[in-house]
Design a protein around this motif. Structure first.
Motif, PDB file in Angstrom:
ATOM      1  N   LEU A  80       0.820  -1.215   0.000  1.00 27.06           N
ATOM      2  CA  LEU A  80       0.000   0.000   0.000  1.00 27.06           C
ATOM      3  C   LEU A  80       0.852   1.263   0.000  1.00 27.06           C
ATOM      4  O   LEU A  80       0.411   2.317  -0.447  1.00 27.06           O
ATOM      5  N   LEU A  81       2.082   1.161   0.488  1.00 27.98           N
ATOM      6  CA  LEU A  81       2.959   2.333   0.556  1.00 27.98           C
ATOM      7  C   LEU A  81       3.482   2.740  -0.808  1.00 27.98           C
ATOM      8  O   LEU A  81       3.903   3.877  -0.999  1.00 27.98           O
ATOM      9  N   ARG A  82       3.462   1.827  -1.750  1.00 29.85           N
ATOM     10  CA  ARG A  82       3.980   2.128  -3.087  1.00 29.85           C
ATOM     11  C   ARG A  82       3.028   3.005  -3.897  1.00 29.85           C
ATOM     12  O   ARG A  82       3.416   3.572  -4.898  1.00 29.85           O
ATOM     13  N   ASN A 124      -2.386  -2.225  -5.433  1.00 28.21           N
ATOM     14  CA  ASN A 124      -3.372  -1.960  -4.380  1.00 28.21           C
ATOM     15  C   ASN A 124      -4.698  -2.634  -4.694  1.00 28.21           C
ATOM     16  O   ASN A 124      -5.336  -3.222  -3.821  1.00 28.21           O
ATOM     17  N   ARG A 125      -5.118  -2.550  -5.945  1.00 27.73           N
ATOM     18  CA  ARG A 125      -6.379  -3.157  -6.350  1.00 27.73           C
ATOM     19  C   ARG A 125      -6.331  -4.671  -6.128  1.00 27.73           C
ATOM     20  O   ARG A 125      -7.283  -5.278  -5.643  1.00 27.73           O
ATOM     21  N   ARG A 126      -5.201  -5.286  -6.447  1.00 27.88           N
ATOM     22  CA  ARG A 126      -5.066  -6.725  -6.248  1.00 27.88           C
ATOM     23  C   ARG A 126      -5.083  -7.091  -4.764  1.00 27.88           C
ATOM     24  O   ARG A 126      -5.686  -8.086  -4.362  1.00 27.88           O
ATOM     25  N   LYS A 131      10.596   5.970   8.890  1.00 28.03           N
ATOM     26  CA  LYS A 131      10.245   4.589   9.238  1.00 28.03           C
ATOM     27  C   LYS A 131       9.150   4.550  10.291  1.00 28.03           C
ATOM     28  O   LYS A 131       8.314   3.659  10.289  1.00 28.03           O
ATOM     29  N   ALA A 132       9.137   5.496  11.185  1.00 26.31           N
ATOM     30  CA  ALA A 132       8.129   5.531  12.247  1.00 26.31           C
ATOM     31  C   ALA A 132       6.742   5.822  11.689  1.00 26.31           C
ATOM     32  O   ALA A 132       5.745   5.442  12.297  1.00 26.31           O
ATOM     33  N   THR A 133       6.666   6.475  10.551  1.00 27.64           N
ATOM     34  CA  THR A 133       5.364   6.818   9.976  1.00 27.64           C
ATOM     35  C   THR A 133       4.789   5.715   9.086  1.00 27.64           C
ATOM     36  O   THR A 133       3.622   5.799   8.708  1.00 27.64           O
ATOM     37  N   ILE A 161       0.131   2.973   6.269  1.00 26.60           N
ATOM     38  CA  ILE A 161      -0.614   1.753   5.939  1.00 26.60           C
ATOM     39  C   ILE A 161      -2.027   1.841   6.516  1.00 26.60           C
ATOM     40  O   ILE A 161      -3.014   1.542   5.828  1.00 26.60           O
ATOM     41  N   LEU A 162      -2.129   2.267   7.758  1.00 28.30           N
ATOM     42  CA  LEU A 162      -3.440   2.406   8.395  1.00 28.30           C
ATOM     43  C   LEU A 162      -4.315   3.395   7.633  1.00 28.30           C
ATOM     44  O   LEU A 162      -5.495   3.143   7.395  1.00 28.30           O
ATOM     45  N   THR A 163      -3.735   4.503   7.221  1.00 26.13           N
ATOM     46  CA  THR A 163      -4.493   5.504   6.457  1.00 26.13           C
ATOM     47  C   THR A 163      -5.029   4.916   5.163  1.00 26.13           C
ATOM     48  O   THR A 163      -6.185   5.141   4.792  1.00 26.13           O
TER      49      THR A 163
END
Length: 124
Positions: free
Chosen positions: A31-33, A39-41, A87-89, A94-96
Motif C-alpha cells: 500500500l505504501l507504493r 493496491n487493487r489486487r 520509518k516511524a510513519t 498503511i493504516l491511512t
C-alpha cells in the motif's frame, strides 16, 4: 483473474495463521507504493473478488478481518529506529490507506486504536 484470488483466497484458509501473518504483513507494505494495480489486487484479495460493496464487506468480516488486524498490529509493534521519522510513519501510512476503504476502515479501527495510541506515545 488473479493468482491470489484463485489459489489463495482468504476464504479457502490455505495458510496456517502463523504462516499467513508475515505474508499479510508484507503484503500491507504494498500500500505504501501507491501503485493502483497492486493496491487493487491486494484489496481484491482481502475483500474477495465480488464487485458489490455489501458482499465485499461481508467477505472481509468473515474471512480477512482478524488476520488483517493481526498483521496491522504486528506492523505497529515492529521496532523503528529512533532517528528515523520516515520509518516511524510507515504503520500510520498503511493504516491511512486501509481506513480509506469503506469496507475495511470501520471494521478495523476499534481493534487497532489502542496500538495506534501506544505507538504515538512511544514515537513522541
Amino acid at each position: 483473474p488473479d493468482l491470489l484470488n484463485i489459489h489463495f483466497a482468504m476464504a479457502r484458509h490455505v495458510f496456517e495463521p502463523h504462516t499467513l501473518l508475515p505474508i499479510l504483513r508484507t503484503s500491507l507494505l504494498v500500500l505504501l507504493r501507491r501503485e493502483m494495480s497492486l493496491n487493487r489486487r491486494l484489496y481484491s484479495w482481502l475483500l474477495g473478488s465480488s464487485e458489490a460493496s455489501k458482499h465485499t464487506a461481508a467477505y472481509f468480516l468473515a474471512h480477512s478481518k482478524d488476520d488483517t488486524v493481526r498483521a496491522l498490529k504486528s506492523v505497529f509493534s515492529m521496532p523503528s529506529p529512533p532517528d528515523s521519522a520516515a520509518k516511524a510513519t510507515l504503520p500510520f501510512k498503511i493504516l491511512t490507506a486501509l481506513l480509506d476503504r469503506e469496507e475495511i476502515g470501520p471494521a478495523i479501527i476499534d481493534e487497532v486504536l489502542i496500538d495506534v495510541l501506544q505507538t504515538l506515545l512511544q514515537v513522541k
